[in-house]
Design a protein around this motif. Structure first.
Motif, PDB file in Angstrom:
ATOM      1  N   LEU A 117      -7.382   3.932   0.728  1.00  0.00           N
ATOM      2  CA  LEU A 117      -7.824   2.566   0.401  1.00  0.00           C
ATOM      3  C   LEU A 117      -9.322   2.513   0.109  1.00  0.00           C
ATOM      4  O   LEU A 117     -10.123   3.140   0.790  1.00  0.00           O
ATOM      5  CB  LEU A 117      -7.510   1.636   1.573  1.00  0.00           C
ATOM      6  CG  LEU A 117      -6.049   1.208   1.729  1.00  0.00           C
ATOM      7  CD1 LEU A 117      -5.896   0.420   3.022  1.00  0.00           C
ATOM      8  CD2 LEU A 117      -5.571   0.377   0.544  1.00  0.00           C
TER       9      LEU A 117
ATOM     10  N   LYS B 178      -3.283   4.538  -1.559  1.00  0.00           N
ATOM     11  CA  LYS B 178      -4.064   5.234  -0.544  1.00  0.00           C
ATOM     12  C   LYS B 178      -4.786   6.392  -1.219  1.00  0.00           C
ATOM     13  O   LYS B 178      -4.218   7.002  -2.109  1.00  0.00           O
ATOM     14  CB  LYS B 178      -3.143   5.769   0.567  1.00  0.00           C
ATOM     15  CG  LYS B 178      -2.677   4.714   1.542  1.00  0.00           C
ATOM     16  CD  LYS B 178      -1.782   5.373   2.571  1.00  0.00           C
ATOM     17  CE  LYS B 178      -1.280   4.348   3.583  1.00  0.00           C
ATOM     18  NZ  LYS B 178      -0.364   4.930   4.553  1.00  0.00           N
TER      19      LYS B 178
ATOM     20  N   ILE C 257       0.865  -1.176   0.000  1.00  0.00           N
ATOM     21  CA  ILE C 257       0.000   0.000   0.000  1.00  0.00           C
ATOM     22  C   ILE C 257       0.904   1.228   0.000  1.00  0.00           C
ATOM     23  O   ILE C 257       1.869   1.298   0.763  1.00  0.00           O
ATOM     24  CB  ILE C 257      -0.879   0.057   1.281  1.00  0.00           C
ATOM     25  CG1 ILE C 257      -1.642  -1.255   1.474  1.00  0.00           C
ATOM     26  CG2 ILE C 257      -1.848   1.236   1.220  1.00  0.00           C
ATOM     27  CD1 ILE C 257      -2.265  -1.371   2.851  1.00  0.00           C
TER      28      ILE C 257
END
Lengths: 125, 450
Positions: free
Chosen positions: A111, A109, A86
């Motif tokens: 998310l 991000k 991520i």
């Protein structure tokens, strides 16, 4: 299924816990947290093969998510855990590098938890 | 005495002609008994005429030299004329008197001659002096003109230099501003990351709350109030998180604006630990955003007892940013300069894998500076790295403006010199450096606590 979330932002824990409240409650998922790459590695050493899926941030002080990924993929040969990266920056360079190191997925991000949930479910099945 | 006046010439010629004529008459006709009286009258009256001339005042002594002899000669002739017996009787005395007057005349003439020679010398000297003075005056005028010319040139040059100085000052302040902007540029990526994270939380938690509200409504409809309470509590907690992260982003933007602001002189009680931590994150993320492969171990030792310190936060932040950027740059350089071991058994200075780039920042309270009478503790901030250190020969230059070891275009060379000014002039503190070649270096900031 056990999921290890690695992020230096502590509030990520509250977010995940609420987002996956139903899944946690039902015992469908167990989410564990580590706040640095080093902590994640220590945890994995202690609880070998317990976490089947790792969600890691890339930008962290100290050991970065990419280094953690490298370590995991090098050390845990037989069923290597699934690692999803991520990052706040969805740049190609990070993406290419993560993929080269063997990342299973690459998320940006903020998310999208609905799609993340679906991804997790299909991964586990 | 040379006198060229024409009115002198005529009587002089007459007098000379008269002389010649008288001599001629005297010599030819033997009329001495008559001519001697004419001589007497002529010479005495001549002397009187000459003495009465104002222009001949300087020659008075010279003229007077003849007078006793002339008078004596006249008296001698007069005595002879009146009584021959008497004359013969006193002849010796008269002759001696005459001789005495002659000696007197000779002495006076001699002395006059000497004096006039001295006077002549004086005159020549004065003439030379006059000529010299004239030459000097001419020279002086020339020199004055030259000086005026040079002064004008110098004034023009001075003006030019003043203009240049003003231009330089202007450029300097522009450079300082661009240094601030350059360091802001270095921060941008870090700032983006630092803002992105709280914003993500704000978005995530508010999205979550929207869903929770829907669930809440559902549970109310179902009359399941235990669940309603639980959900409401979550909503409240999430709302707090939203506020917290919103303020975090706000603080980052504010400190960014503070950083780029041209100048502020306001000192305020500041939490140095918080400031150091904030800039540490910004710097690290800034560098990481530029070079993805870069990584470093960060160590922090914050002494919680230091309390608030009265400083200009953005200035001290700028110094910390600068020192940290340098530290990260140093460990990155060292990592890049190391090599992997080539073959087994081959001696390697330092293995690239064994090198762990480490940057640390620490704070602590220390005693007052030596030599200060009034006590008062100081706060010390240390920024250390385990890079290659600073070579001894450039150590003295590092705080000089425009000194940089970075390639052209990569550093303004103003970072450390500005930092030095901020700490010493701006805060009455000190900025020191300790380094060991090949081992790393430590910058030490010491600030008075008051």
């Amino acid at each position: 299924m056990k999921i290890l979330v690695v992020d230096d932002e502590k509030d990520v824990q509250f977010l995940f816990e609420q987002r996956f409240r139903k899944e946690i409650k039902s015992g469908e998922m167990e989410i564990l947290f580590a706040f640095s790459g080093e902590e994640a590695l220590a945890f994995m050493k202690k609880h070998e093969h317990e976490a089947v899926l790792i969600l890691s941030d890339i930008n962290m002080p100290g050991m970065s998510g990419l280094e953690l990924l490298k370590h995991i993929k090098e050390k845990y040969e037989k069923p290597p855990p699934i690692v999803m990266m991520i990052t706040a920056y969805g740049d190609d360079e990070n993406y290419d590098y993560a993929m080269k190191l063997g990342a299973d997925d690459f998320l940006t991000k903020p998310l999208d938890f609905t799609s993340l949930k679906e991804k997790l479910k299909t991964r586990i099945v | 005495m040379s006198n060229n006046k024409p009115e002198w010439l005529k009587p002089l010629i007459y007098a000379i002609s008269f002389f010649v004529a008288l001599f001629a008459i005297e010599a030819t006709f033997s009329l001495e008994y008559i001519t001697k009286w004419i001589w007497h009258i002529f010479l005495l009256s001549g002397v009187i005429i000459l003495l009465r001339q104002k222009e001949l005042r300087v020659l008075r002594l010279f003229i007077l030299a003849f007078v006793p002899y002339l008078v004596a000669a006249l008296l001698s002739d007069l005595i002879q004329l009146i009584s021959k017996d008497y004359f013969i009787k006193w002849d010796n005395y008269i002759d001696s008197a005459k001789t005495l007057t002659l000696i007197w005349m000779a002495a006076i003439l001699f002395s006059h001659n000497r004096q006039s020679k001295i006077a002549e010398k004086e005159r020549i000297k004065r003439k030379l002096e006059d000529e010299l003075n004239k030459v000097i005056a001419v020279r002086k005028d020339e020199l004055e003109a030259l000086v005026a010319e040079r002064t004008a040139e110098l004034l023009a040059q001075k003006e030019e230099l003043e203009n240049t100085l003003a231009d330089l000052r202007n450029t300097q302040s522009q450079l300082i501003q661009s240094e601030k902007m350059a360091s802001l540029g270095e921060l941008t990526a870090g700032i983006a990351h630092e803002i992105q994270n709280p914003l993500n939380f704000v978005n995530n938690f508010s999205e979550l709350n929207t869903e929770l509200m829907a669930e809440l409504k559902e549970e109310i409809d179902n009359g399941n109030f235990e669940e309603v309470k639980a959900i409401a509590l979550d909503i409240i907690n999430n709302e707090k998180k939203i506020m917290h992260h919103g303020k975090r982003a706000d603080g980052i933007v504010k400190s960014m604006l503070n950083h780029s602001r041209s100048s502020s002189v306001e000192k305020e009680p500041t939490d140095i630990n918080e400031l150091a931590d904030e800039y540490l994150r910004l710097t690290y993320h800034g560098i990481r955003a530029k070079d993805k492969s870069f990584n470093a171990t960060i160590k922090t030792y914050f002494d919680e007892s230091i309390g608030l310190v009265n400083v200009i936060p953005q200035d001290i932040g700028r110094v910390i940013l600068n020192l940290l950027t340098n530290a990260f740059f140093a460990v990155k350089e060292k990592k890049n300069s190391l090599t992997y071991p080539i073959a087994e058994g081959e001696p390697v200075k330092e293995n690239k894998d064994d090198y762990e780039p480490t940057v640390s920042i620490s704070t602590r309270v220390i005693g007052a500076a030596l030599g200060t009478k009034l006590g008062g503790n100081r706060v010390e901030i240390r920024v250390s790295d385990n890079g290659n250190g600073i070579p001894h020969h450039i150590l003295k230059k590092i705080f000089q403006p425009f000194f940089t070891t970075k390639p052209t275009g990569h550093g303004t060379g103003l970072g450390l010199s500005l930092s030095y000014d901020i700490i010493t002039k701006g805060h009455g503190g000190e900025l020191k450096v300790e380094t060991k070649e090949g081992k790393g270096c430590t910058f030490i900031i010491r600030l008075p606590k008051i």
